[in-house]
Write a protein that holds these residues in place. Structure first.
Motif: not given
Lengths: 276, 124
Positions: B15-35, B111-114
Protein backbone atom coordinates in the motif's frame (compact mmCIF):
# COMPACT_ATOMS: atom_id res chain seq x y z
CA UNK A 1 -44.21 29.39 -85.02
CA UNK A 2 -43.98 25.73 -85.98
CA UNK A 3 -42.01 23.15 -84.01
CA UNK A 4 -39.34 23.02 -86.76
CA UNK A 5 -38.93 26.78 -86.65
CA UNK A 6 -38.55 26.65 -82.84
CA UNK A 7 -35.83 23.96 -83.12
CA UNK A 8 -33.90 26.00 -85.71
CA UNK A 9 -34.22 29.11 -83.54
CA UNK A 10 -32.96 27.21 -80.50
CA UNK A 11 -30.00 25.78 -82.43
CA UNK A 12 -29.24 29.25 -83.74
CA UNK A 13 -29.08 30.54 -80.17
CA UNK A 14 -26.75 27.71 -79.18
CA UNK A 15 -24.51 28.42 -82.17
CA UNK A 16 -24.47 32.13 -81.22
CA UNK A 17 -23.33 31.23 -77.66
CA UNK A 18 -20.66 28.90 -78.97
CA UNK A 19 -19.43 31.57 -81.33
CA UNK A 20 -19.33 34.13 -78.46
CA UNK A 21 -17.28 31.77 -76.30
CA UNK A 22 -14.88 31.05 -79.17
CA UNK A 23 -14.53 34.78 -79.76
CA UNK A 24 -13.81 35.39 -76.05
CA UNK A 25 -11.25 32.56 -76.01
CA UNK A 26 -9.53 34.00 -79.07
CA UNK A 27 -9.34 37.42 -77.39
CA UNK A 28 -7.76 35.83 -74.30
CA UNK A 29 -5.28 33.99 -76.47
CA UNK A 30 -4.30 37.17 -78.27
CA UNK A 31 -3.78 38.96 -74.96
CA UNK A 32 -1.61 36.14 -73.61
CA UNK A 33 0.32 36.12 -76.86
CA UNK A 34 0.94 39.85 -76.49
CA UNK A 35 2.18 39.40 -72.94
CA UNK A 36 4.53 36.60 -73.99
CA UNK A 37 5.88 38.75 -76.78
CA UNK A 38 6.72 41.58 -74.38
CA UNK A 39 8.35 39.07 -71.99
CA UNK A 40 10.39 37.65 -74.82
CA UNK A 41 11.54 41.11 -75.80
CA UNK A 42 12.52 41.77 -72.19
CA UNK A 43 14.57 38.57 -71.99
CA UNK A 44 16.17 39.22 -75.37
CA UNK A 45 17.10 42.69 -74.23
CA UNK A 46 18.69 41.30 -71.01
CA UNK A 47 20.54 38.67 -73.02
CA UNK A 48 21.89 41.31 -75.35
CA UNK A 49 23.02 43.39 -72.36
CA UNK A 50 24.74 40.41 -70.74
CA UNK A 51 26.36 39.41 -74.01
CA UNK A 52 27.80 42.88 -74.26
CA UNK A 53 29.26 42.63 -70.66
CA UNK A 54 30.64 39.08 -70.08
CA UNK A 55 32.34 40.25 -66.90
CA UNK A 56 28.89 40.77 -65.35
CA UNK A 57 28.13 37.14 -66.06
CA UNK A 58 31.34 36.07 -64.35
CA UNK A 59 30.64 38.28 -61.34
CA UNK A 60 27.11 36.94 -61.12
CA UNK A 61 28.36 33.36 -61.47
CA UNK A 62 31.04 33.90 -58.81
CA UNK A 63 28.53 35.52 -56.49
CA UNK A 64 26.04 32.70 -56.97
CA UNK A 65 28.72 30.03 -56.54
CA UNK A 66 29.82 31.74 -53.34
CA UNK A 67 26.24 31.86 -52.10
CA UNK A 68 25.74 28.17 -52.94
CA UNK A 69 28.96 27.34 -51.12
CA UNK A 70 27.82 29.32 -48.04
CA UNK A 71 24.44 27.64 -48.12
CA UNK A 72 26.09 24.22 -48.37
CA UNK A 73 28.24 25.06 -45.33
CA UNK A 74 25.22 26.32 -43.42
CA UNK A 75 23.35 23.17 -44.33
CA UNK A 76 26.25 20.97 -43.15
CA UNK A 77 26.47 23.01 -39.95
CA UNK A 78 22.70 22.76 -39.38
CA UNK A 79 22.78 19.02 -40.00
CA UNK A 80 25.69 18.65 -37.56
CA UNK A 81 23.82 20.64 -34.93
CA UNK A 82 20.71 18.58 -35.55
CA UNK A 83 22.76 15.40 -35.11
CA UNK A 84 24.26 16.80 -31.89
CA UNK A 85 20.80 17.79 -30.62
CA UNK A 86 19.47 14.32 -31.45
CA UNK A 87 22.44 12.74 -29.68
CA UNK A 88 21.89 14.96 -26.64
CA UNK A 89 18.20 14.16 -26.71
CA UNK A 90 18.93 10.44 -26.83
CA UNK A 91 21.42 10.86 -23.98
CA UNK A 92 18.81 12.75 -21.90
CA UNK A 93 16.21 10.08 -22.65
CA UNK A 94 18.63 7.37 -21.48
CA UNK A 95 19.48 9.37 -18.35
CA UNK A 96 15.77 9.86 -17.69
CA UNK A 97 15.18 6.11 -17.86
CA UNK A 98 18.19 5.50 -15.58
CA UNK A 99 17.02 8.10 -13.06
CA UNK A 100 13.48 6.76 -13.22
CA UNK A 101 14.79 3.25 -12.49
CA UNK A 102 16.98 4.57 -9.70
CA UNK A 103 14.00 6.45 -8.31
CA UNK A 104 11.89 3.27 -8.37
CA UNK A 105 14.64 1.33 -6.66
CA UNK A 106 15.04 3.97 -3.98
CA UNK A 107 11.29 4.01 -3.42
CA UNK A 108 11.32 0.23 -2.94
CA UNK A 109 14.27 0.40 -0.54
CA UNK A 110 12.75 3.30 1.38
CA UNK A 111 9.40 1.56 1.79
CA UNK A 112 11.07 -1.73 2.81
CA UNK A 113 13.25 0.03 5.36
CA UNK A 114 10.35 2.13 6.66
CA UNK A 115 8.11 -0.89 7.14
CA UNK A 116 10.82 -2.96 8.84
CA UNK A 117 11.32 -0.28 11.48
CA UNK A 118 7.66 0.66 11.82
CA UNK A 119 7.01 -1.89 14.56
CA UNK A 120 8.61 -3.42 17.65
CA UNK A 121 6.40 -6.49 17.55
CA UNK A 122 8.37 -9.63 16.59
CA UNK A 123 5.45 -11.17 14.70
CA UNK A 124 4.90 -7.98 12.71
CA UNK A 125 8.60 -7.74 11.86
CA UNK A 126 8.48 -11.32 10.53
CA UNK A 127 5.31 -10.47 8.59
CA UNK A 128 7.01 -7.42 7.06
CA UNK A 129 10.05 -9.47 6.03
CA UNK A 130 7.70 -11.92 4.31
CA UNK A 131 5.81 -9.10 2.58
CA UNK A 132 9.06 -7.63 1.26
CA UNK A 133 10.29 -10.98 -0.04
CA UNK A 134 6.95 -11.74 -1.72
CA UNK A 135 6.00 -8.31 -3.08
CA UNK A 136 9.30 -6.60 -3.73
CA UNK A 137 11.65 -9.50 -4.50
CA UNK A 138 8.93 -11.68 -6.04
CA UNK A 139 9.70 -14.98 -4.29
CA UNK A 140 7.17 -17.80 -4.25
CA UNK A 141 8.90 -20.29 -1.93
CA UNK A 142 11.08 -19.10 0.94
CA UNK A 143 11.66 -19.37 4.68
CA UNK A 144 12.88 -17.08 7.42
CA UNK A 145 15.28 -18.81 9.81
CA UNK A 146 15.98 -18.00 13.44
CA UNK A 147 19.47 -18.66 14.83
CA UNK A 148 19.75 -20.30 18.26
CA UNK A 149 23.05 -19.44 19.90
CA UNK A 150 22.73 -22.36 22.36
CA UNK A 151 23.06 -25.14 19.78
CA UNK A 152 24.32 -22.93 16.91
CA UNK A 153 21.44 -24.03 14.73
CA UNK A 154 18.96 -22.39 12.40
CA UNK A 155 15.26 -23.21 12.50
CA UNK A 156 12.55 -21.97 10.12
CA UNK A 157 10.12 -19.66 11.93
CA UNK A 158 8.13 -18.33 8.98
CA UNK A 159 7.58 -19.61 5.47
CA UNK A 160 5.74 -19.10 2.21
CA UNK A 161 4.94 -21.59 -0.52
CA UNK A 162 5.54 -24.69 1.65
CA UNK A 163 4.59 -25.83 5.16
CA UNK A 164 6.96 -24.55 7.84
CA UNK A 165 7.81 -28.10 8.89
CA UNK A 166 9.06 -28.95 5.43
CA UNK A 167 12.06 -26.66 5.76
CA UNK A 168 15.12 -28.38 7.26
CA UNK A 169 17.21 -27.08 10.17
CA UNK A 170 20.74 -25.90 9.48
CA UNK A 171 23.88 -25.76 11.58
CA UNK A 172 26.08 -22.66 11.55
CA UNK A 173 28.83 -23.14 9.01
CA UNK A 174 27.14 -26.10 7.33
CA UNK A 175 25.18 -26.15 4.10
CA UNK A 176 24.43 -23.08 2.01
CA UNK A 177 22.42 -21.29 4.70
CA UNK A 178 24.81 -22.13 7.59
CA UNK A 179 27.91 -21.20 5.59
CA UNK A 180 26.35 -17.96 4.33
CA UNK A 181 25.43 -16.94 7.88
CA UNK A 182 28.85 -17.81 9.27
CA UNK A 183 30.58 -15.82 6.52
CA UNK A 184 28.05 -12.99 6.84
CA UNK A 185 27.73 -12.91 3.06
CA UNK A 186 24.70 -13.33 0.85
CA UNK A 187 24.75 -16.43 -1.32
CA UNK A 188 23.08 -16.05 -4.72
CA UNK A 189 23.11 -19.04 -7.05
CA UNK A 190 22.67 -18.98 -10.80
CA UNK A 191 19.31 -20.74 -10.89
CA UNK A 192 15.97 -19.17 -10.07
CA UNK A 193 14.50 -22.42 -8.76
CA UNK A 194 15.54 -25.18 -6.36
CA UNK A 195 13.47 -28.22 -5.45
CA UNK A 196 15.89 -29.21 -2.72
CA UNK A 197 14.98 -27.34 0.47
CA UNK A 198 18.51 -27.95 1.78
CA UNK A 199 19.91 -25.89 -1.09
CA UNK A 200 18.21 -22.55 -1.59
CA UNK A 201 19.00 -20.36 -4.60
CA UNK A 202 19.52 -17.37 -2.32
CA UNK A 203 20.57 -17.22 1.31
CA UNK A 204 20.61 -13.84 3.06
CA UNK A 205 22.34 -13.78 6.43
CA UNK A 206 20.68 -11.62 9.09
CA UNK A 207 23.46 -10.17 11.23
CA UNK A 208 23.93 -7.16 13.50
CA UNK A 209 27.58 -6.22 14.04
CA UNK A 210 28.75 -9.73 13.15
CA UNK A 211 26.24 -11.25 15.58
CA UNK A 212 24.20 -13.86 13.65
CA UNK A 213 20.45 -13.62 14.20
CA UNK A 214 18.99 -15.69 11.39
CA UNK A 215 18.69 -16.03 7.64
CA UNK A 216 16.29 -15.80 4.74
CA UNK A 217 16.42 -18.71 2.29
CA UNK A 218 14.74 -18.29 -1.11
CA UNK A 219 13.95 -21.41 -3.18
CA UNK A 220 11.72 -20.27 -6.01
CA UNK A 221 10.71 -17.05 -7.74
CA UNK A 222 7.19 -16.18 -8.86
CA UNK A 223 6.14 -17.61 -12.24
CA UNK A 224 6.39 -14.21 -13.95
CA UNK A 225 9.85 -13.43 -12.59
CA UNK A 226 12.67 -15.07 -14.54
CA UNK A 227 15.78 -13.82 -12.77
CA UNK A 228 17.12 -11.58 -10.03
CA UNK A 229 17.65 -7.91 -10.81
CA UNK A 230 20.01 -5.22 -9.49
CA UNK A 231 17.23 -4.06 -7.19
CA UNK A 232 16.94 -7.56 -5.72
CA UNK A 233 20.60 -7.52 -4.72
CA UNK A 234 20.07 -4.10 -3.10
CA UNK A 235 17.06 -5.52 -1.27
CA UNK A 236 19.13 -8.50 -0.09
CA UNK A 237 21.69 -6.08 1.40
CA UNK A 238 18.93 -4.02 2.98
CA UNK A 239 17.22 -7.09 4.43
CA UNK A 240 20.54 -8.43 5.72
CA UNK A 241 21.10 -5.29 7.77
CA UNK A 242 17.71 -3.73 8.47
CA UNK A 243 15.68 -6.90 8.97
CA UNK A 244 18.29 -8.12 11.44
CA UNK A 245 18.22 -4.79 13.30
CA UNK A 246 14.42 -4.83 13.36
CA UNK A 247 14.40 -8.42 14.70
CA UNK A 248 16.95 -7.56 17.37
CA UNK A 249 15.08 -4.38 18.37
CA UNK A 250 11.79 -6.28 18.67
CA UNK A 251 13.46 -9.02 20.75
CA UNK A 252 15.08 -6.49 23.07
CA UNK A 253 11.78 -4.64 23.38
CA UNK A 254 9.94 -7.88 24.22
CA UNK A 255 12.61 -8.78 26.79
CA UNK A 256 12.53 -5.33 28.38
CA UNK A 257 8.72 -5.44 28.49
CA UNK A 258 8.87 -8.84 30.18
CA UNK A 259 11.48 -7.62 32.67
CA UNK A 260 9.48 -4.49 33.39
CA UNK A 261 6.38 -6.62 34.07
CA UNK A 262 8.36 -8.95 36.35
CA UNK A 263 9.81 -6.02 38.27
CA UNK A 264 6.41 -4.39 38.53
CA UNK A 265 4.99 -7.65 39.90
CA UNK A 266 7.88 -7.95 42.33
CA UNK A 267 7.42 -4.37 43.50
CA UNK A 268 3.70 -5.01 43.85
CA UNK A 269 4.42 -8.00 46.09
CA UNK A 270 6.82 -5.96 48.21
CA UNK A 271 4.26 -3.18 48.57
CA UNK A 272 1.55 -5.68 49.60
CA UNK A 273 3.83 -7.29 52.21
CA UNK A 274 4.87 -3.88 53.51
CA UNK A 275 1.23 -2.88 53.86
CA UNK A 276 0.26 -6.10 55.69
CA UNK B 1 -7.72 18.43 -11.37
CA UNK B 2 -8.06 16.21 -8.32
CA UNK B 3 -8.17 12.43 -8.46
CA UNK B 4 -9.07 9.98 -5.74
CA UNK B 5 -7.49 6.52 -5.89
CA UNK B 6 -8.43 3.50 -3.79
CA UNK B 7 -5.69 0.99 -2.95
CA UNK B 8 -6.91 -2.38 -1.69
CA UNK B 9 -4.08 -4.64 -0.49
CA UNK B 10 -3.53 -6.54 2.76
CA UNK B 11 0.18 -5.71 2.71
CA UNK B 12 1.05 -2.33 4.30
CA UNK B 13 4.33 -2.47 2.36
CA UNK B 14 2.51 -2.68 -0.98
CA UNK B 15 0.00 0.00 0.00
CA UNK B 16 2.81 2.38 0.89
CA UNK B 17 4.78 1.55 -2.25
CA UNK B 18 1.77 2.06 -4.54
CA UNK B 19 0.83 5.30 -2.78
CA UNK B 20 4.43 6.45 -3.17
CA UNK B 21 4.25 5.97 -6.95
CA UNK B 22 0.78 7.46 -7.38
CA UNK B 23 1.56 10.60 -5.43
CA UNK B 24 3.84 11.61 -8.27
CA UNK B 25 0.69 12.50 -10.21
CA UNK B 26 -0.41 16.01 -9.31
CA UNK B 27 -3.73 16.17 -7.48
CA UNK B 28 -3.91 12.51 -6.44
CA UNK B 29 -5.26 11.61 -3.02
CA UNK B 30 -5.09 8.05 -1.72
CA UNK B 31 -7.56 6.01 0.28
CA UNK B 32 -6.37 2.63 1.58
CA UNK B 33 -8.23 -0.56 2.45
CA UNK B 34 -6.62 -3.70 3.91
CA UNK B 35 -9.05 -6.27 2.53
CA UNK B 36 -11.87 -6.72 0.02
CA UNK B 37 -14.65 -6.02 2.51
CA UNK B 38 -13.10 -2.74 3.64
CA UNK B 39 -12.52 -1.89 -0.01
CA UNK B 40 -16.18 -2.53 -0.83
CA UNK B 41 -17.32 -0.30 2.03
CA UNK B 42 -15.06 2.52 0.84
CA UNK B 43 -16.05 2.19 -2.79
CA UNK B 44 -19.78 2.29 -1.99
CA UNK B 45 -19.54 5.28 0.33
CA UNK B 46 -17.13 7.43 -1.65
CA UNK B 47 -16.37 8.29 -5.27
CA UNK B 48 -13.09 7.15 -6.83
CA UNK B 49 -11.35 7.76 -10.14
CA UNK B 50 -9.29 4.56 -10.00
CA UNK B 51 -9.02 1.40 -7.88
CA UNK B 52 -5.88 -0.72 -7.50
CA UNK B 53 -6.85 -4.15 -6.16
CA UNK B 54 -4.82 -7.13 -4.98
CA UNK B 55 -6.29 -10.63 -5.45
CA UNK B 56 -5.10 -12.65 -2.46
CA UNK B 57 -6.57 -10.94 0.58
CA UNK B 58 -8.28 -12.04 3.79
CA UNK B 59 -12.03 -11.57 4.51
CA UNK B 60 -12.89 -10.92 0.85
CA UNK B 61 -10.50 -11.54 -2.05
CA UNK B 62 -9.91 -9.19 -4.94
CA UNK B 63 -11.91 -11.17 -7.52
CA UNK B 64 -15.00 -11.13 -5.32
CA UNK B 65 -14.51 -7.40 -4.75
CA UNK B 66 -14.28 -6.73 -8.51
CA UNK B 67 -17.45 -8.76 -9.06
CA UNK B 68 -19.27 -6.83 -6.32
CA UNK B 69 -18.10 -3.48 -7.69
CA UNK B 70 -19.24 -4.32 -11.22
CA UNK B 71 -22.67 -5.42 -9.99
CA UNK B 72 -23.12 -2.17 -8.05
CA UNK B 73 -25.09 0.58 -9.75
CA UNK B 74 -23.01 3.32 -11.46
CA UNK B 75 -19.80 1.43 -10.83
CA UNK B 76 -19.18 0.08 -14.31
CA UNK B 77 -17.14 3.15 -15.24
CA UNK B 78 -14.64 2.88 -12.36
CA UNK B 79 -11.26 1.78 -13.80
CA UNK B 80 -9.91 -1.24 -11.91
CA UNK B 81 -6.27 -2.28 -12.02
CA UNK B 82 -5.35 -5.64 -10.51
CA UNK B 83 -1.89 -5.88 -8.94
CA UNK B 84 -1.16 -9.42 -7.83
CA UNK B 85 1.41 -12.18 -7.41
CA UNK B 86 -0.78 -14.48 -9.53
CA UNK B 87 0.96 -14.62 -12.90
CA UNK B 88 -0.98 -17.41 -14.61
CA UNK B 89 -2.91 -16.52 -17.77
CA UNK B 90 -6.06 -18.12 -16.34
CA UNK B 91 -6.00 -15.73 -13.36
CA UNK B 92 -5.58 -12.76 -15.65
CA UNK B 93 -8.42 -13.88 -17.90
CA UNK B 94 -10.69 -14.42 -14.91
CA UNK B 95 -9.97 -10.94 -13.52
CA UNK B 96 -10.53 -9.29 -16.90
CA UNK B 97 -13.75 -11.26 -17.42
CA UNK B 98 -15.04 -10.01 -14.07
CA UNK B 99 -14.44 -6.45 -15.14
CA UNK B 100 -10.84 -5.48 -14.35
CA UNK B 101 -9.39 -3.03 -16.86
CA UNK B 102 -5.72 -3.84 -16.40
CA UNK B 103 -3.69 -6.67 -14.85
CA UNK B 104 -0.20 -6.15 -13.40
CA UNK B 105 1.90 -8.80 -11.68
CA UNK B 106 4.17 -8.38 -8.67
CA UNK B 107 6.89 -7.44 -8.21
CA UNK B 108 5.63 -4.33 -9.95
CA UNK B 109 7.77 -1.36 -10.92
CA UNK B 110 6.70 2.08 -9.74
CA UNK B 111 6.98 3.36 -13.32
CA UNK B 112 4.51 0.68 -14.49
CA UNK B 113 1.98 1.70 -11.86
CA UNK B 114 2.50 5.34 -12.72
CA UNK B 115 2.00 4.73 -16.45
CA UNK B 116 -1.20 2.74 -15.93
CA UNK B 117 -2.58 5.25 -13.43
CA UNK B 118 -1.83 8.14 -15.80
CA UNK B 119 -3.60 6.27 -18.60
CA UNK B 120 -6.82 6.05 -16.60
CA UNK B 121 -6.63 9.33 -14.70
CA UNK B 122 -5.11 11.79 -17.10
CA UNK B 123 -5.66 9.89 -20.33
CA UNK B 124 -1.93 9.81 -21.17
Amino acid sequence: MSTDDQGIFHKGEEFQKLFDRASEFTRDLMEANQQLRSKLLEVQSKQNEAAQNPSDWDALRTDLTHKIHNLEEEKTDALERLREAEEENRHFAERYVEIEEENNNLANLYVASFQLHATLDSEEVLQTIQEIVINLVGAEVFAVYDFKEANRSLKAVASEGRELEAFPDFVLGQGIVGASLEAGETFCGENAYSDDLAEPVVSIPLCVQDKPLGAIAIYKLLEQKEQFTTLDHELFSLLGGHAATAILASRLYTQSERKANTMQGFLGLLTERGAS
Amino acid sequence: MNYKVLIVDDSPTMRQLLAFSLKRIRGVSIVEAKDGMEGLKKVTTDTFDLALIDINMPVMDGLKLIHMIRTEENMDELPIVVITTEGADADKERALELGANEYLTKPVQGSEVLAVAKKFLVGL
